[in-house]
Design a protein around this motif. Structure first.
Motif, short mmCIF file in Angstrom:
data_model
loop_
_atom_site.label_atom_id
_atom_site.label_comp_id
_atom_site.label_asym_id
_atom_site.label_seq_id
_atom_site.Cartn_x
_atom_site.Cartn_y
_atom_site.Cartn_z
N GLY A 53 0.78 -1.23 0.00
CA GLY A 53 0.00 0.00 0.00
C GLY A 53 0.81 1.28 0.00
N GLY A 54 2.06 1.21 -0.46
CA GLY A 54 2.87 2.42 -0.55
C GLY A 54 3.55 2.82 0.73
N ARG A 55 3.46 2.00 1.77
CA ARG A 55 4.06 2.36 3.05
C ARG A 55 5.58 2.32 2.97
NH1 ARG A 55 6.24 -0.39 7.34
NH2 ARG A 55 5.88 0.40 9.46
N GLY A 56 6.22 3.28 3.62
CA GLY A 56 7.67 3.29 3.73
C GLY A 56 8.10 2.69 5.06
N PRO A 57 9.40 2.45 5.25
CA PRO A 57 9.89 1.86 6.50
C PRO A 57 9.87 2.86 7.64
CG PRO A 57 11.73 2.38 5.07
CD PRO A 57 10.49 2.66 4.27
N LEU A 83 -4.30 -6.43 10.44
CA LEU A 83 -5.44 -5.50 10.47
C LEU A 83 -5.63 -4.80 9.13
CD1 LEU A 83 -7.59 -3.99 12.21
CD2 LEU A 83 -5.82 -2.30 12.71
N TYR A 84 -4.55 -4.56 8.42
CA TYR A 84 -4.63 -3.85 7.14
C TYR A 84 -5.60 -4.55 6.20
CZ TYR A 84 -3.07 -1.40 2.92
OH TYR A 84 -3.01 -0.64 1.76
N SER A 85 -5.58 -5.87 6.20
CA SER A 85 -6.45 -6.64 5.30
C SER A 85 -7.77 -7.04 5.96
CB SER A 85 -5.73 -7.91 4.82
OG SER A 85 -4.53 -7.59 4.16
N ARG A 86 -7.81 -7.05 7.30
CA ARG A 86 -8.97 -7.61 7.99
C ARG A 86 -9.72 -6.60 8.85
NH1 ARG A 86 -6.75 -13.47 10.03
NH2 ARG A 86 -8.98 -13.74 10.37
N TYR A 87 -9.52 -5.32 8.58
CA TYR A 87 -10.13 -4.31 9.44
C TYR A 87 -11.65 -4.37 9.43
CZ TYR A 87 -11.10 -1.49 5.25
OH TYR A 87 -11.57 -1.04 4.04
N GLU A 88 -12.25 -4.74 8.30
CA GLU A 88 -13.71 -4.77 8.24
C GLU A 88 -14.29 -5.83 9.18
OE1 GLU A 88 -15.28 -3.37 4.01
OE2 GLU A 88 -13.80 -4.99 3.80
N GLU A 89 -13.73 -7.05 9.14
CA GLU A 89 -14.25 -8.09 10.01
C GLU A 89 -13.88 -7.81 11.46
OE1 GLU A 89 -11.87 -11.97 9.97
OE2 GLU A 89 -11.30 -11.11 8.03
N ASP A 90 -12.72 -7.20 11.69
CA ASP A 90 -12.33 -6.86 13.06
C ASP A 90 -13.26 -5.83 13.67
OD1 ASP A 90 -10.25 -8.63 12.97
OD2 ASP A 90 -8.71 -7.14 12.56
N ILE A 91 -13.60 -4.80 12.90
CA ILE A 91 -14.50 -3.75 13.40
C ILE A 91 -15.91 -4.31 13.60
CG2 ILE A 91 -15.59 -1.54 12.82
CD1 ILE A 91 -12.92 -0.82 11.37
N PHE A 104 -7.52 3.83 17.05
CA PHE A 104 -6.44 3.26 16.25
C PHE A 104 -5.44 4.35 15.92
CE2 PHE A 104 -9.59 4.90 13.37
CZ PHE A 104 -8.86 5.49 12.35
N SER A 105 -4.24 3.94 15.57
CA SER A 105 -3.23 4.94 15.22
C SER A 105 -2.97 4.93 13.72
CB SER A 105 -1.92 4.69 15.98
OG SER A 105 -1.19 3.61 15.43
N ILE A 106 -2.55 6.08 13.22
CA ILE A 106 -2.19 6.24 11.82
C ILE A 106 -0.68 6.10 11.68
CG2 ILE A 106 -2.07 7.90 9.92
CD1 ILE A 106 -4.80 8.93 10.77
N SER A 107 -0.27 5.31 10.75
CA SER A 107 1.16 5.09 10.50
C SER A 107 1.72 6.25 9.69
CB SER A 107 1.37 3.77 9.76
OG SER A 107 2.70 3.65 9.30
N TRP A 108 2.60 7.01 10.28
CA TRP A 108 3.23 8.13 9.58
C TRP A 108 3.86 7.68 8.26
CZ3 TRP A 108 6.68 12.09 12.70
CH2 TRP A 108 7.13 13.12 11.84
N GLY A 125 -2.48 5.27 1.23
CA GLY A 125 -2.51 5.22 2.69
C GLY A 125 -3.64 6.05 3.27
N ILE A 126 -3.83 7.24 2.71
CA ILE A 126 -4.94 8.10 3.18
C ILE A 126 -6.28 7.43 2.90
CG2 ILE A 126 -6.14 10.27 2.71
CD1 ILE A 126 -3.40 11.57 2.37
N ASP A 127 -6.42 6.82 1.74
CA ASP A 127 -7.67 6.13 1.40
C ASP A 127 -7.94 5.00 2.39
OD1 ASP A 127 -8.05 7.80 -0.73
OD2 ASP A 127 -7.29 6.38 -2.23
N TYR A 128 -6.88 4.29 2.80
CA TYR A 128 -7.05 3.19 3.74
C TYR A 128 -7.64 3.68 5.06
CZ TYR A 128 -5.79 -0.10 7.43
OH TYR A 128 -5.84 -0.92 8.53
#
Length: 437
Positions: A53-57, A83-91, A104-108, A125-128
């Motif tokens: 999803g474009g995330r950096g380290p 959680l990235y893939s399963r947030y809908e079922e988790d929520i 929840f926290s947002i990953s910088w 990332g913003i869309d997620y």
């Protein structure tokens, strides 16, 4: 890969949910009517998808992958609880369990992979996070957002040393907040924007830990005594190559040379963290709060301390210092604009730089709400001659004594949930909170 029974919950959420509900009914916890009762996660500990999803380290990726021996079980956050893939079922599960809110926290580095806007804003990332917030609202839960949960972009650590440099203050207040805040209006449609918690997790751990990431200290057992992050193991080489970062393999950034240790590092990192907080709050209030109507604050974490000898004045004073060095270190500056007096008295003045008048004024009242995460308790006793290197631990002149039990790693998640003693403790604790609210 060796089977980890403690992660069986990931593949059998229904089993855990049933066990949770059974325990809930058995202890009558459901009868407690707190105003808001919810669940919370942090990005690195739960999202996984470290190279998707474009995330950096982040600095945690580098630390966990390059020095796995410094984490108790050698785990990392590459997959975590997915959680990235399963947030809908988790929520959806949170809603079924009866929760009212999700924090929840947002990953910088998922928003700004390069740490700053000029290096590119990751729309994916913003869309997620927009989808996460909308899913929370769809299920009737209230979203609480933590903007920073210690996953600093690795790019900023390499560029100027992260929180050991004052440059991080503007990085958070101008770049990160500016990238996030305009999105919050769209992310919640006609709903009020979520409450924003600027920082969460133990700040005293974060501050000292930043210096640990860069250099080890025997005061912290050569950097091994850090909070373990549970997660699924994943191939580090694959992740590192996916990040395509040439500097992430630079072990010098995270070496074990004790000569690099500086006793003022923890205080420097904490000071910059506080200034970053106050500037970010100021930026949000002046640029966005008026038309968005959101709230911004800080969550401070702390254990509790009791004097080992309640009749010994030295131990009573040690208990108060322990609280000041853990909680007051961050609470007093955002409330009064100054450090606790005990820290001023005990920390060498060359290590605890005072705030300027303008910094103090900006810090004072830099919150619309104050959050408190609190954990376990331990005994505190006066330690006139601490046997450790100069720095944060030694300056306190406090020795800590814990009372606990050995963790039984053979229990599955469902078996561990059958714990009537702790469940009863939390039942009584929550009831006490409700009766004194």
């Amino acid at each position: 890969m060796k089977k980890n029974n403690s992660l069986a919950i990931l593949h059998s959420p229904a089993a855990y949910e049933d066990q949770f509900n059974d325990n809930l009914q058995q202890t009558s916890l459901a009868t407690i009517s707190l105003q808001i009762f919810g669940s919370a996660t942090s990005a690195y500990q739960s999202e996984g998808a470290a190279a998707k999803g474009g995330r950096g380290p982040s600095i945690w990726d580098t630390f966990a992958l390059k020095t796995p021996g410094r984490i108790v079980d050698g785990s990392n956050g590459n997959v975590a609880t997915d959680l990235y893939s399963r947030y809908e079922e988790d929520i959806a599960m949170m809603k079924k369990m009866g929760f009212d809110a999700y924090k929840f926290s947002i990953s910088w580095p998922r928003i700004l992979p390069g740490g700053r806007c000029c290096a590119g804003i990751n729309k994916e990332g913003i869309d997620y996070y927009n989808k996460v917030i909308n899913t929370v609202i769809k299920h009737g839960l209230e979203p609480f957002v933590t903007l920073f949960h210690w996953d600093l972009p690795q790019a900023l650590e390499e560029e100027y040393g992260g929180f050991l440099s004052k440059q991080v203050v503007q990085a958070i207040s101008s770049a990160y907040i500016s990238a996030l805040a305009p999105q919050s209006k769209d992310s919640v449609s006609d709903q009020a924007p979520p409450d924003v918690d600027l920082t969460s997790t133990p700040p005293y751990v974060r501050s000292a830990f930043n210096s640990l990431l860069r250099s080890s200290s025997s005061a912290f057992n050569n950097g091994t005594n850090v909070p373990p992050f549970r997660g699924l193991h994943h191939d580090p080489k694959h992740l590192l190559s996916t990040f395509q970062s040439s500097n992430i393999n630079n072990r010098n950034l995270y070496g074990s040379d004790s000569n690099a240790y500086d006793p003022k590092n923890a205080y420097t990192a904490a000071r910059n963290m506080l200034l970053a907080h106050s500037e970010a709050v100021h930026s949000y209030r002046t640029k966005f709060q008026g038309h968005q109507g959101g709230k911004i604050g800080i969550t401070i974490c702390c254990g509790w301390f009791e004097p080992l000898n309640e009749h010994d004045q030295d131990d009573i004073d040690a208990q108060k210092r322990a609280i000041d060095f853990a909680f007051g270190w961050f609470f007093e500056p955002v409330v009064t604009g100054h450090y606790p007096q005990s820290m001023i008295n005990y920390v060498p003045p060359e290590n605890l730089a005072p705030f300027t008048q303008s910094e103090s004024q900006r810090l004072k009242g830099s919150y619309d709400f104050l959050g408190l995460n609190y954990y376990t308790a331990c005994y505190a006793t006066n330690d006139p001659n601490p046997q450790c290197e100069d720095g944060y631990l030694k300056d306190q002149h406090v020795k800590y004594q814990w009372v606990d039990e050995k963790n039984d790693c053979k229990l599955t998640a469902c078996e561990a949930c059958v714990d009537p003693v702790r469940i009863k403790y939390h039942q009584d604790h929550l009831a006490y909170i409700e009766s004194n609210a």
